[in-house]
Design an enzyme around this catalytic site. Structure first.
Site, PDB file in Angstrom:
ATOM      1  N   TYR A 219       0.924  -1.052   0.028  1.00 27.93           N
ATOM      2  CA  TYR A 219      -0.066  -0.066   0.027  1.00 27.93           C
ATOM      3  C   TYR A 219       0.802   1.242  -0.025  1.00 27.93           C
ATOM      4  O   TYR A 219       0.242   2.187   0.092  1.00 27.93           O
ATOM      5  CB  TYR A 219      -0.991   0.061   1.207  1.00 27.93           C
TER       6      TYR A 219
ATOM      7  N   CYS B 113      14.490 -11.021  -1.308  1.00 28.36           N
ATOM      8  CA  CYS B 113      15.182 -10.722  -2.810  1.00 28.36           C
ATOM      9  C   CYS B 113      14.146 -10.088  -3.698  1.00 28.36           C
ATOM     10  O   CYS B 113      13.757 -10.731  -4.525  1.00 28.36           O
ATOM     11  CB  CYS B 113      15.772 -11.817  -3.303  1.00 28.36           C
ATOM     12  N   GLU B 114      13.881  -8.865  -3.389  1.00 28.22           N
ATOM     13  CA  GLU B 114      12.999  -8.068  -4.031  1.00 28.22           C
ATOM     14  C   GLU B 114      12.983  -6.710  -3.820  1.00 28.22           C
ATOM     15  O   GLU B 114      13.426  -6.052  -2.757  1.00 28.22           O
ATOM     16  CB  GLU B 114      11.243  -8.384  -3.684  1.00 28.22           C
TER      17      GLU B 114
END
Length: 406
Positions: A308, A334-335
């Site tokens: 959000y 891992c993002e």
């Protein structure tokens, strides 16, 4: 300043239970529930805690002890309510996709009311109730087409949202419900969104729903209660949150002499500011254009910032030794979307303990195992006593339901 939850320092709790760690204050839970009871006392409402906000069994049990009912959106949440000592007879079953098995489970448990959200759901529930030789208590969730003025992902009261029955179809839907022999109409429901910081949308929705209730009464469909849902916002940064006493006074004036009981379904406003997330700094990484404070909590522990773009205050648990600088506060997942805060002024160095505020709602309840990360422990604090109300998940537990098949 050393930060505390009631009489215990966060540093002591982190050393005892490890990090990441969700910490809840029992007195904050009690005070939030009492605020609703006091504000709406003249209307004697059934306050149904929205379990989706935080389904920890100890929190549910505490609300049951305070006299709360419950708002659920799945059979699993009903199982949580019953396991924690809550009453099905004070539980409202909401949600757009109730399965046949969930309906049967809730009927056998003695659910207070189904908030039905579509005509196909009405037909399915009637058939299941008939097979069980009973009548299902129903309230139709009506979409009043009111702009909640909140984030689009948590807005639920517009025509474009998946929730509820359109206002223009409401009278026909109630007429159909009245025809079905295994349904018993008991109420009307609406819920326009979450993290609402203005009263106007809530009051407008109440006006529209009561006008519909009057039209139904003129057609011979008498209701026992009006359910105004939840959605009242909390302070994450500097929001001016709705005044519950003003909200209650407006609702009381609108209901007037109508013989309608009142149901409310607060979630975030009961638990959001009662919980914090503790996380330890692993590294401080300084790139050419960006600084990063890398912590051991991640998007799998607190999804709201990534999902959000939500804001949570983040503070050092102890007076910092480092000078403040601007950085993204990120986790090890891992993002690129794994962040707790962007471009935040923070004084932190490796090993420091940080407190992520306002993590009592939609944090632990939305947590997962992405990147094979274990779910964090949860602690409930009362005065100088801390109780472990969910222990940290083990690797063995995380893998227990899987098999490596060839």
């Amino acid at each position: 300043m050393t930060l505390r939850c009631e009489n215990l320092s966060y540093t002591e709790l982190a050393e005892r239970y490890g990090t990441p760690l969700y910490v809840y204050s029992q007195s904050a839970l009690d005070e939030a529930f009492a605020a609703y009871q006091t504000a709406f006392a003249a209307l004697n409402p059934l306050i149904c805690y929205a379990v989706k906000a935080n389904g920890n069994l100890s929190l549910i049990r505490r609300f049951a002890e305070l006299g709360s009912g419950f708002d659920i959106v799945s059979g699993g949440e009903l199982a949580r309510v019953l396991a924690a000592g809550g009453s099905a007879a004070k539980t409202i079953f909401s949600g757009v996709g109730k399965s046949a098995a969930e309906m049967e489970y809730a009927l056998k448990a003695g659910i207070k009311c189904f908030n039905v959200e579509s005509l196909p759901e009405l037909e399915r529930l009637n058939g299941i109730a008939g097979r069980l030789n009973t009548r299902a208590p129903v309230s139709l969730r009506i979409n009043p087409d009111v702009d909640a003025q909140t984030h689009p992902y948590i807005s639920t009261g517009l025509k474009a949202n998946k929730f509820g029955i359109a206002m223009r179809d409401a009278e026909a839907a109630y007429a159909r419900a009245a025809e079905l022999p295994h349904l018993r109409i008991v109420g009307i429901d609406c819920h326009i969104g979450s993290q609402l910081i203005r009263l106007d949308p809530l009051i407008e929705a109440c006006e529209r729903i009561l006008a519909l209730a009057d039209r139904l009464a003129a057609q011979g469909i008498e209701l026992q209660h009006i359910d105004l849902g939840g959605g009242v916002g909390i302070v994450y940064r500097d929001e001016d949150t709705p005044d519950l006493s003003a909200y209650a006074a407006a609702v009381q004036k609108l209901i007037g002499s109508r013989p309608l009981g009142l149901i409310l379904e607060p979630g975030r406003s009961l638990v959001g500011n009662a919980g914090d997330l503790l996380t330890r700094v692993e590294y401080v990484k300084r790139n050419e254009d960006k600084n990063f404070v890398i912590v051991d909590a991640a998007m799998n522990d607190l999804m709201r910032p990534a999902l959000y773009q939500a804001y949570h205050r983040i503070e050092p648990a102890e007076p910092p030794a480092a000078a403040p600088f601007t950085a993204d506060i990120v986790g090890p997942v891992c993002e690129t979307g794994d962040f707790l805060a962007k471009d935040r002024r923070i004084a932190a160095q490796a090993g420091d303990l940080l407190v992520v505020r306002g993590a009592g709602a939609y944090a632990a309840s939305m947590a997962g195992n992405y990147n094979a990360r274990r779910r964090a422990a949860e602690v409930l604090v009362s005065g100088s006593q801390a109780r472990l109300v969910r222990r940290r998940e083990t690797v063995e537990e995380m893998l227990a339901n899987e098999q490596a098949c060839l």
